[in-house]
Design a protein around this motif. Structure first.
Motif: not given
Length: 603
Positions: A409, A425-426, A429, A433, A482
């Protein structure tokens, strides 16, 4: 004249008689006076002697009075000494303390006839006896079996013992000490006795509190093995808060009941009282940390929840323990450091576990993968301990959970305190993935691509439905990238499903507009189409597509119908124009409407 002469003669006769009487009385009085002088001379020595005897008698009486007073005083002193040596009783405490006050007053004002050193020794003995009574009361209030209910309960210090201790402690505080009575011969010994009693108080109360808390600390560790991690961590937090409640109550009781009230003595006594409690705290958290380390994948949320639950107690810990007990050690900070280190490990290890889940998966399956379900639960649990997660990710550093694989990210400057939501949030994400990548790897490893494609779409759809649902609280953890990644993964999985299961149907009817198709080839195409349709039917009878997502399944069915039926309709239209067979029904086994119904029944 004769009468007058007669009266004169009578008067002269009376006068002569009176003169004779007077002379006779004077003679008698003179004789009496002489005799009185002789008597006076005679009794003067006797008078003098009687005065001396009277004086001696008075002296003897005063001496006897003094003797009686001394005897009475000696009897009172002996009784007082016996009282002091016998020791105090609960129902006659005031009598005992009054006796000690009289002895102290005798030393202070020099009014006692007793040797001051003997009086001081007697006062010292009395003070020690009172200190022993104090210790007896404290021991009685710090014994027995602690309560063991479902939630923490601690028996308060008995009220009747408090009522008995308050007047005793009040008197002990009034005893002479070197700081207040430097010249008192018993002051130093009294201070030693009171310090010893105060140390005993700290030892007894500290061990009693540990005894009460130990049951629930052990129970919290046992529950950590069986209950859900977030709840188990909250149990640990409740235990710590209960411990701080106990400490606060004990400090209040300490200030009320201990005899030495100066700041240094209070701080020292409180610190001694805390030692058993804090030792229990340290051993409990050592056991908790060891438990988490043995199976971090299982106890990740126990660690995060415990860290979140006890970190809020730091300010209260400082106020109650560090300041009041003047302690430089901070067991809570050490415990938080140990659990935080474990929490930091959990993030890269979770990603590593998800990656490893895709290794060696060769058996055919279309159901939800364990790591798919566990990832959804992981996300939901992250929401429960968001504060702890954000704090830990700040300490770990943006992207470091990927263990050197780089950050997927885009970042600006280094993120720190205040950027917790961005870091969460990172991390989410990268988790999404990683899960998608592992699912794709498992899908590709399936022996049959058609089964692998269903496996992939089912799992991606489950992630999409549970994580992107606006009604689900966990959706607040997902950033726009995301969400886009999940949608893209679902579209890719859907395309793979079409390629593996439905594209062959369409390809069987596809024609090259530039090539001429004969009757035999038309027959072969129709035969091939209906054979593939039967295979697809049999395959779907054994596997369920998007079983738990009605909306996505309905949308998929419509897309399948729009893909297959128009192609079939166009092909059949061309065949009717060419009249490829005298018996078309032999090859056209189902009408487009019947095919559509069959396809819808697949799902």
């Amino acid at each position: 004249m004769d009468d007058e002469t007669a009266e004169i003669e009578l008067l002269e006769q009376n006068l002569n008689k009176t003169r004779q009487i007077t002379q006779r009385m004077t003679s008698i009085l003179s004789s009496f006076d002489g005799r009185l002088v002789k008597v006076d001379k005679a009794i003067l020595p006797l008078y003098t002697s009687s005065q001396m005897l009277t004086k001696r008698a008075n002296n003897i009486e005063r001496a006897l009075d003094k003797i009686y007073q001394l005897a009475s005083s000696q009897e009172g002193t002996a009784a007082e000494e016996a009282l002091i040596l016998r020791g105090p009783s609960t129902d006659q405490l005031s009598t005992y303390t009054d006796a000690l006050e009289r002895l102290n007053a005798g030393i202070a004002f020099g009014s006692s006839e007793r040797d001051p050193r003997d009086t001081a020794r007697l006062i010292e003995t009395g003070a020690k006896k009172l200190a022993q009574l104090f210790t007896k009361f404290v021991a009685e209030g710090s014994s027995g079996a602690p309560l063991a209910g479902a939630s923490f309960q601690r028996a308060p210090f008995p009220e009747h013992l408090t009522a008995a201790l308050v007047p005793l402690v009040t008197f002990l505080r009034s005893l002479p000490l070197p700081a207040t009575h430097p010249s008192h011969p018993a002051a130093s010994a009294i201070q030693v006795a009171l310090r010893e009693a105060q140390r005993g108080y700290a030892d007894m109360r500290g061990n009693w509190c540990r005894k009460c808390l130990e049951i629930y600390g052990r129970r919290a560790l046992e529950r950590a093995e069986t209950v859900e991690g977030v709840l188990a961590g909250r149990d640990v937090g409740k235990w710590v808060q209960s411990m701080l409640d106990v400490i606060e109550e004990e400090y209040t009781l300490l200030t009320q009941l201990v005899p030495l009230q100066d700041a240094k003595s209070l701080s020292s006594t409180f610190s001694s009282l805390l030692n058993p409690i804090l030792l229990l705290f340290s051993t409990t958290f050592s056991s908790l940390t060891a438990l988490i380390k043995r199976a971090l994948h299982k106890h990740t949320f126990l660690a995060l929840s415990a860290y979140s639950a006890i970190s809020v107690a730091q300010a209260r810990w400082e106020k109650l323990i560090a300041v009041r007990a003047d302690r430089h050690e901070n067991e809570l900070r050490d415990a938080l450091g140990g659990i935080k280190a474990v929490c930091l490990r959990s993030f890269p290890e979770f990603l590593a576990d998800v990656k490893l889940a895709s290794v060696g998966k060769t058996s055919e399956t279309t159901g939800l993968a364990d790591f798919t379900v566990s990832t959804v639960e992981y996300m939901k649990n992250l929401l429960e301990v968001r504060d702890a997660v954000g704090d830990a990710l700040v300490a770990l550093g943006d992207g470091n959970w990927k263990m050197g694989a780089g950050v997927g990210v885009a970042k600006t400057n280094k993120l720190g305190v205040g950027s917790e939501q961005i870091l969460i949030e990172h991390y989410i994400y990268d988790v999404v993935n990683t899960v998608v990548t592992s699912l794709q790897a498992v899908s590709r490893a399936q022996p049959r691509p058609s089964v692998g494609s269903v496996y992939l779409i089912n799992n991606i759809a489950h992630l999409r439905a549970t994580l992107l649902d606006a009604r689900a609280p966990v959706s607040s953890l997902l950033s726009r990238p995301t969400r886009d990644a999940l949608q893209s993964a679902f579209r890719t999985a859907k395309a793979g499903y079409f390629d593996a299961n439905l594209t062959p149907l369409v390809q069987a009817l596809a024609e090259d507009p530039r090539a001429r198709v004969g009757r035999s080839e038309t027959k072969e195409r129709l035969t091939r189409f209906y054979d593939l349709l039967e295979e697809t039917k049999e395959r779907h009878a054994l596997m369920r597509v998007l079983e738990d997502d009605n909306e996505a399944r309905a949308e998929l069915v419509d897309e399948v119908v729009r893909l297959v039926i128009p192609s079939l309709q166009r092909f059949l239209q061309r065949t009717r124009e060419k009249e490829f067979s005298k018996n078309p029904s032999k090859y056209i086994k189902m009408t487009p409407e019947e095919v559509e119904t069959l396809i819808r029944n697949f799902y």
